[in-house]
Every structure is written in structure tokens, then in C-alpha cells.
Scaffold this motif. Structure first.
Motif, PDB file in Angstrom:
ATOM      1  N   ILE A 264       0.852  -1.197   0.000  1.00 35.81           N
ATOM      2  CA  ILE A 264       0.000   0.000   0.000  1.00 35.81           C
ATOM      3  C   ILE A 264       0.882   1.240   0.000  1.00 35.81           C
ATOM      4  CG2 ILE A 264      -1.656   1.327   1.390  1.00 35.81           C
ATOM      5  CD1 ILE A 264      -2.664  -1.343   2.508  1.00 35.81           C
ATOM      6  N   THR A 265       0.461   2.265  -0.706  1.00 38.86           N
ATOM      7  CA  THR A 265       1.165   3.547  -0.657  1.00 38.86           C
ATOM      8  C   THR A 265       0.336   4.553   0.134  1.00 38.86           C
ATOM      9  OG1 THR A 265       0.153   4.322  -2.726  1.00 38.86           O
ATOM     10  CG2 THR A 265       2.270   3.168  -2.873  1.00 38.86           C
ATOM     11  N   SER A 266       1.019   5.421   0.873  1.00 41.79           N
ATOM     12  CA  SER A 266       0.350   6.457   1.661  1.00 41.79           C
ATOM     13  C   SER A 266       1.039   7.779   1.367  1.00 41.79           C
ATOM     14  CB  SER A 266       0.435   6.118   3.153  1.00 41.79           C
ATOM     15  OG  SER A 266      -0.474   6.897   3.896  1.00 41.79           O
ATOM     16  N   GLN A 267       0.266   8.790   0.984  1.00 40.90           N
ATOM     17  CA  GLN A 267       0.860  10.024   0.483  1.00 40.90           C
ATOM     18  C   GLN A 267       0.077  11.247   0.947  1.00 40.90           C
ATOM     19  OE1 GLN A 267       0.938  10.123  -3.795  1.00 40.90           O
ATOM     20  NE2 GLN A 267       2.238  11.939  -3.906  1.00 40.90           N
ATOM     21  N   LEU A 268       0.793  12.258   1.433  1.00 37.70           N
ATOM     22  CA  LEU A 268       0.190  13.549   1.748  1.00 37.70           C
ATOM     23  C   LEU A 268       0.070  14.335   0.450  1.00 37.70           C
ATOM     24  CD1 LEU A 268      -0.739  15.557   3.985  1.00 37.70           C
ATOM     25  CD2 LEU A 268       1.602  16.431   3.977  1.00 37.70           C
ATOM     26  N   VAL A 269      -1.142  14.734   0.098  1.00 36.92           N
ATOM     27  CA  VAL A 269      -1.353  15.386  -1.201  1.00 36.92           C
ATOM     28  C   VAL A 269      -1.768  16.846  -1.074  1.00 36.92           C
ATOM     29  CG1 VAL A 269      -1.929  13.211  -2.325  1.00 36.92           C
ATOM     30  CG2 VAL A 269      -3.764  14.581  -1.328  1.00 36.92           C
ATOM     31  N   ILE A 270      -1.989  17.333   0.136  1.00 36.40           N
ATOM     32  CA  ILE A 270      -2.414  18.717   0.318  1.00 36.40           C
ATOM     33  C   ILE A 270      -1.193  19.637   0.315  1.00 36.40           C
ATOM     34  CG2 ILE A 270      -2.286  18.799   2.838  1.00 36.40           C
ATOM     35  CD1 ILE A 270      -5.306  20.008   0.840  1.00 36.40           C
ATOM     36  N   GLY A 271      -1.385  20.892  -0.067  1.00 36.28           N
ATOM     37  CA  GLY A 271      -0.307  21.867   0.013  1.00 36.28           C
ATOM     38  C   GLY A 271       0.659  21.791  -1.158  1.00 36.28           C
ATOM     39  N   PRO A 272       1.963  21.848  -0.871  1.00 37.59           N
ATOM     40  CA  PRO A 272       2.970  21.886  -1.950  1.00 37.59           C
ATOM     41  C   PRO A 272       2.863  20.762  -2.976  1.00 37.59           C
ATOM     42  CG  PRO A 272       3.994  22.463   0.129  1.00 37.59           C
ATOM     43  CD  PRO A 272       2.590  22.046   0.458  1.00 37.59           C
ATOM     44  N   PRO A 273       2.610  19.486  -2.576  1.00 35.84           N
ATOM     45  CA  PRO A 273       2.499  18.441  -3.613  1.00 35.84           C
ATOM     46  C   PRO A 273       1.392  18.725  -4.624  1.00 35.84           C
ATOM     47  CG  PRO A 273       2.736  17.445  -1.443  1.00 35.84           C
ATOM     48  CD  PRO A 273       2.492  18.909  -1.214  1.00 35.84           C
ATOM     49  N   MET A 274       0.267  19.217  -4.122  1.00 36.15           N
ATOM     50  CA  MET A 274      -0.864  19.537  -4.996  1.00 36.15           C
ATOM     51  C   MET A 274      -0.521  20.683  -5.943  1.00 36.15           C
ATOM     52  SD  MET A 274      -4.576  20.893  -3.671  1.00 36.15           S
ATOM     53  CE  MET A 274      -4.793  19.416  -2.685  1.00 36.15           C
ATOM     54  N   LEU A 275       0.088  21.722  -5.386  1.00 39.91           N
ATOM     55  CA  LEU A 275       0.438  22.882  -6.187  1.00 39.91           C
ATOM     56  C   LEU A 275       1.482  22.531  -7.239  1.00 39.91           C
ATOM     57  CD1 LEU A 275       0.025  25.911  -6.609  1.00 39.91           C
ATOM     58  CD2 LEU A 275       1.815  26.318  -4.908  1.00 39.91           C
ATOM     59  N   GLN A 276       2.448  21.723  -6.843  1.00 42.60           N
ATOM     60  CA  GLN A 276       3.501  21.325  -7.781  1.00 42.60           C
ATOM     61  C   GLN A 276       2.910  20.566  -8.961  1.00 42.60           C
ATOM     62  OE1 GLN A 276       6.537  18.874  -6.047  1.00 42.60           O
ATOM     63  NE2 GLN A 276       7.854  18.941  -7.848  1.00 42.60           N
ATOM     64  N   ARG A 277       1.973  19.662  -8.678  1.00 42.24           N
ATOM     65  CA  ARG A 277       1.384  18.873  -9.757  1.00 42.24           C
ATOM     66  C   ARG A 277       0.523  19.740 -10.679  1.00 42.24           C
ATOM     67  NH1 ARG A 277       0.128  12.545  -9.365  1.00 42.24           N
ATOM     68  NH2 ARG A 277       2.243  12.763  -8.546  1.00 42.24           N
ATOM     69  N   ALA A 278       0.022  20.854 -10.143  1.00 38.71           N
ATOM     70  CA  ALA A 278      -0.778  21.779 -10.959  1.00 38.71           C
ATOM     71  C   ALA A 278       0.092  22.788 -11.685  1.00 38.71           C
ATOM     72  CB  ALA A 278      -1.782  22.508 -10.074  1.00 38.71           C
ATOM     73  N   GLY A 279       1.404  22.557 -11.676  1.00 44.23           N
ATOM     74  CA  GLY A 279       2.314  23.459 -12.362  1.00 44.23           C
ATOM     75  C   GLY A 279       2.492  24.788 -11.652  1.00 44.23           C
ATOM     76  N   GLY A 280       2.207  24.796 -10.332  1.00 43.74           N
ATOM     77  CA  GLY A 280       2.364  26.015  -9.558  1.00 43.74           C
ATOM     78  C   GLY A 280       1.250  27.026  -9.746  1.00 43.74           C
ATOM     79  N   ASN A 281       0.170  26.636 -10.405  1.00 41.26           N
ATOM     80  CA  ASN A 281      -0.905  27.570 -10.749  1.00 41.26           C
ATOM     81  C   ASN A 281      -2.249  27.060 -10.214  1.00 41.26           C
ATOM     82  OD1 ASN A 281      -2.602  29.462 -11.847  1.00 41.26           O
ATOM     83  ND2 ASN A 281      -2.128  28.993 -13.996  1.00 41.26           N
ATOM     84  N   VAL A 282      -2.690  27.599  -9.071  1.00 43.72           N
ATOM     85  CA  VAL A 282      -3.957  27.134  -8.490  1.00 43.72           C
ATOM     86  C   VAL A 282      -5.147  27.520  -9.362  1.00 43.72           C
ATOM     87  CG1 VAL A 282      -3.142  27.123  -6.104  1.00 43.72           C
ATOM     88  CG2 VAL A 282      -4.150  29.209  -7.046  1.00 43.72           C
ATOM     89  N   ARG A 283      -4.975  28.513 -10.215  1.00 44.09           N
ATOM     90  CA  ARG A 283      -6.090  28.919 -11.079  1.00 44.09           C
ATOM     91  C   ARG A 283      -6.507  27.780 -12.011  1.00 44.09           C
ATOM     92  NH1 ARG A 283      -8.162  34.002 -11.775  1.00 44.09           N
ATOM     93  NH2 ARG A 283      -9.493  34.279 -13.604  1.00 44.09           N
ATOM     94  N   VAL A 284      -5.570  26.939 -12.374  1.00 43.77           N
ATOM     95  CA  VAL A 284      -5.895  25.765 -13.184  1.00 43.77           C
ATOM     96  C   VAL A 284      -6.921  24.900 -12.453  1.00 43.77           C
ATOM     97  CG1 VAL A 284      -4.960  23.600 -14.109  1.00 43.77           C
ATOM     98  CG2 VAL A 284      -3.677  25.723 -14.384  1.00 43.77           C
ATOM     99  N   LEU A 285      -6.730  24.728 -11.152  1.00 45.46           N
ATOM    100  CA  LEU A 285      -7.647  23.914 -10.351  1.00 45.46           C
ATOM    101  C   LEU A 285      -8.989  24.613 -10.179  1.00 45.46           C
ATOM    102  CD1 LEU A 285      -5.124  22.720  -7.601  1.00 45.46           C
ATOM    103  CD2 LEU A 285      -5.753  21.572  -9.741  1.00 45.46           C
ATOM    104  N   GLU A 286      -8.958  25.943 -10.019  1.00 42.58           N
ATOM    105  CA  GLU A 286     -10.211  26.694  -9.930  1.00 42.58           C
ATOM    106  C   GLU A 286     -11.013  26.556 -11.218  1.00 42.58           C
ATOM    107  OE1 GLU A 286      -8.499  30.278  -7.022  1.00 42.58           O
ATOM    108  OE2 GLU A 286      -9.127  30.716  -9.073  1.00 42.58           O
ATOM    109  N   ASP A 287     -10.329  26.669 -12.352  1.00 43.09           N
ATOM    110  CA  ASP A 287     -11.010  26.545 -13.655  1.00 43.09           C
ATOM    111  C   ASP A 287     -11.680  25.178 -13.789  1.00 43.09           C
ATOM    112  OD1 ASP A 287     -10.148  29.083 -14.349  1.00 43.09           O
ATOM    113  OD2 ASP A 287      -8.459  28.384 -15.564  1.00 43.09           O
ATOM    114  N   ARG A 288     -10.961  24.130 -13.394  1.00 44.25           N
ATOM    115  CA  ARG A 288     -11.525  22.781 -13.492  1.00 44.25           C
ATOM    116  C   ARG A 288     -12.751  22.634 -12.595  1.00 44.25           C
ATOM    117  NH1 ARG A 288      -5.852  19.426 -12.801  1.00 44.25           N
ATOM    118  NH2 ARG A 288      -4.872  20.135 -14.748  1.00 44.25           N
ATOM    119  N   ALA A 289     -12.648  23.143 -11.373  1.00 45.21           N
ATOM    120  CA  ALA A 289     -13.755  23.008 -10.425  1.00 45.21           C
ATOM    121  C   ALA A 289     -14.988  23.768 -10.907  1.00 45.21           C
ATOM    122  CB  ALA A 289     -13.323  23.506  -9.052  1.00 45.21           C
ATOM    123  N   LEU A 290     -14.804  24.993 -11.384  1.00 49.72           N
ATOM    124  CA  LEU A 290     -15.936  25.780 -11.883  1.00 49.72           C
ATOM    125  C   LEU A 290     -16.568  25.124 -13.102  1.00 49.72           C
ATOM    126  CD1 LEU A 290     -14.474  29.370 -11.420  1.00 49.72           C
ATOM    127  CD2 LEU A 290     -16.574  28.508 -10.372  1.00 49.72           C
TER     128      LEU A 290
END
Length: 330
Positions: A264-290
């Protein structure tokens, strides 16, 4: 205007509903006539004076970092087309949301789609973008069995809906009959009350010979330990919170040796890991959610409180007495 002010760090009762001067937008900024303001668990941490992921503000302060409403004033160098538009914005680390008027950078604005009301938009801009960030680490499909802890919460609600839309079998965990009913309504195939001593047996009985493939976890502690044991070999444990973890508890429920032994793998995904995977741009995630919300695939659960009742909202959020995203209405 009226706003909630915090003069001294401490309990929720320190949040005061007061008259304060109207804010004015500076260059590159707009002012929003607030129709809904989001309440986040981080707000309660800041209010208490505890150090967390966001720096403590100077006092007095108006808390709150998520707002929706209508742009009623603009500063220099801002496109006049924003005037009168219905918008939503995450204010970043700058507080000021618990108020009738809030100022933010024009670059932070997102126009609200016509079929989303301001309270739901607040949920999408904060909770929704976090949900999209978590889902960057998950591969879901018809062969998946997804377990969601705190499935009646703001993020949990959206994870249940998204996973169901992919064809995954969804198991939602919630505390109490009313929350379990809501989780079922949101599309979970299996919804159980984790306050019952036999909840794990209930899940296993309904899954039959299937094991969970992914665990979306924001709780920690005993509930997480039990939920991790539902995962089969190759399962993923994605951690984005720890509301139920007690001092001394291990963050990932199982040791590295246990994880390796069980595959089993266990991973913290909140904060920097999430932002890094989004290319450092939280607006990308906002666009997807909207976009997901506008298409009707994500339907945020919202619990509304009057702005003047911010202290009550904080109490309810901290005692897990809320359902979905907590929103203040001026």
C-alpha cells in the motif's frame, strides 16, 4: 459596513460583529459587495492563534479568504468590464472575507457561471479547487473502489460525486444517520456510520470479495487505521487532512514497514504536492472546479450562517456539526 473582527486570538466568542470603515480598492484591485463568504477550518486555527499553514495576521483583523458577490468598485489599471459582474475569488493569505465588502486583486477574480449561486461558488473556489487538486493523484474508473472519510463534508461530498461519475464503486463514511443519508443522496453506493462499532464489518459485507483500491482521507486516528485496512494490495491512501488525529498519532496510520508488507502507498497530497502537480498555478484547479460545477457534475453541499453568527459557525465546524461547506451570508 459590518464585518467580523478579531481583536484577540482565542475562542470563537472572540469573533465580533462590528461596524468598520468601508475598504477602498487600490491599483489593480476591485471591491466586491459580498453575497457569501467561505469559512475554512484554517480560519479556526488562525482565530485560535495557533501556528499553521497560513501566517498569523496582525490584529485586529477581519478573517476569511473566500468571497463571492458583485464588483461594485474598481481601482486604477483595472478593466471597467469587471464593474457589475458577479464574481468569486480566493483572497490568498490576505484576510477580509467576513464582511459586507471585500477588496482583492483583479487577477484573482473568476466570473461565476449563470447556473451557480454565490454560496455554491464560494464552495467551488475553495473546496472545489482543493478537490481537483486531490484528484490529480487518483486514477478512478469502473474497476476502482473508492473509500471517502468525512464523506458528508465539503471536500468529501465532491469526492463522492466525482468518483461516482467515473463509474467507481464509492464507499462513504460519515458520523450519524443524517450525514449517512446525505452521503447516499450524493451517490455513494455504500454509506456507513463510523460511530457504529461494526462499521468495518458492514463495509466488508457489502463489498463482498472486493477490496478498496483508494482511500481519500481527511480524518486520521482510529477511523483512518480501520479504513486503511480495507485497502487491498496496490491500494492508495491519499491524505489531505487529519481532523480526528490525536497528539502522538502517526500521520499515515501504518508504518513504512507495514505499508511495504501490504503493498500500500500512503501520500500527503495537500499543500505543496498539490500545487507542484498543478504546475504552480492554483487557477488551473479553480477553472476545473468551476467547469465541473457549471456542467452539473459537482454539486457543492452548503450550510449557511448569518454573517453575525460567525462564532456559531466556527463552533459548528470545529465540532463536526456541519454538513458540506460552511458559508456566511451578510
Amino acid at each position: 459596513m459590518h464585518a467580523i473582527q478579531l481583536h484577540t486570538f482565542g475562542p470563537a466568542e472572540n469573533l465580533r460583529y462590528e461596524k468598520v470603515p468601508d475598504p477602498k480598492p487600490g491599483p489593480g484591485q476591485v471591491r466586491i459587495a459580498v453575497a457569501a463568504a467561505g469559512v475554512h477550518i484554517i480560519d479556526t486555527t488562525i482565530r485560535s492563534g495557533a501556528h499553521g499553514p497560513v501566517p498569523l495576521p496582525e490584529l485586529p483583523t477581519v478573517p476569511g479568504r473566500e468571497v463571492a458577490g458583485i464588483v461594485d468598485q474598481i481601482g486604477a489599471d483595472v478593466d471597467t468590464a469587471w464593474l457589475g459582474k458577479q464574481v468569486v475569488a480566493h483572497l490568498g493569505n490576505a484576510p477580509g472575507g467576513y464582511a459586507e465588502l471585500a477588496v482583492t486583486e483583479a487577477a484573482r477574480l473568476q466570473e461565476i457561471p449563470d447556473n451557480i449561486d454565490p454560496a455554491a461558488a464560494v464552495a467551488v473556489i475553495g473546496t472545489g479547487r482543493t478537490t481537483m487538486g486531490i484528484l490529480q493523484f487518483a486514477e478512478l474508473g469502473p474497476d476502482s473502489v473508492a473509500v471517502v472519510t468525512a464523506a458528508a463534508g465539503g471536500i468529501g461530498t465532491l469526492l463522492v460525486q466525482y468518483a461516482r461519475n467515473t463509474g467507481a464503486t464509492v464507499v462513504g463514511l460519515a458520523g450519524g444517520p443524517a450525514k449517512v443519508e446525505l452521503v447516499q443522496h450524493n451517490g455513494a453506493h455504500i454509506a456507513v456510520d463510523y460511530t457504529q462499532s461494526d462499521w468495518v464489518e458492514q463495509v466488508r459485507a457489502q463489498l463482498g470479495d472486493r477490496s478498496a483500491t483508494i482511500l481519500f482521507d481527511s480524518v486520521g486516528g482510529e477511523i483512518t487505521r480501520a479504513a486503511v485496512n480495507l485497502l487491498g494490495k496496490g491500494g492508495q491512501h491519499l491524505v489531505y487532512g487529519w481532523s480526528g488525529r490525536k497528539p502522538g498519532d502517526q500521520p499515515f496510520a501504518l508504518s513504512e514497514e507495514e505499508l511495504a508488507e501490504r503493498g500500500i502507498t500512503s501520500q500527503l497530497v495537500i499543500g505543496p504536492p498539490m500545487l507542484q502537480r498543478a504546475g504552480g498555478n492554483v487557477r488551473v484547479l479553480e477553472d476545473r472546479a468551476l467547469a465541473e460545477a457549471a456542467a452539473g457534475r459537482l454539486r457543492p453541499a452548503v450550510q449557511r450562517f448569518a454573517l453575525a453568527d460567525a462564532a456559531t459557525a466556527h463552533h459548528a465546524l470545529q465540532t463536526r456539526a456541519t454538513v458540506g461547506k460552511v458559508v456566511l451570508i451578510p
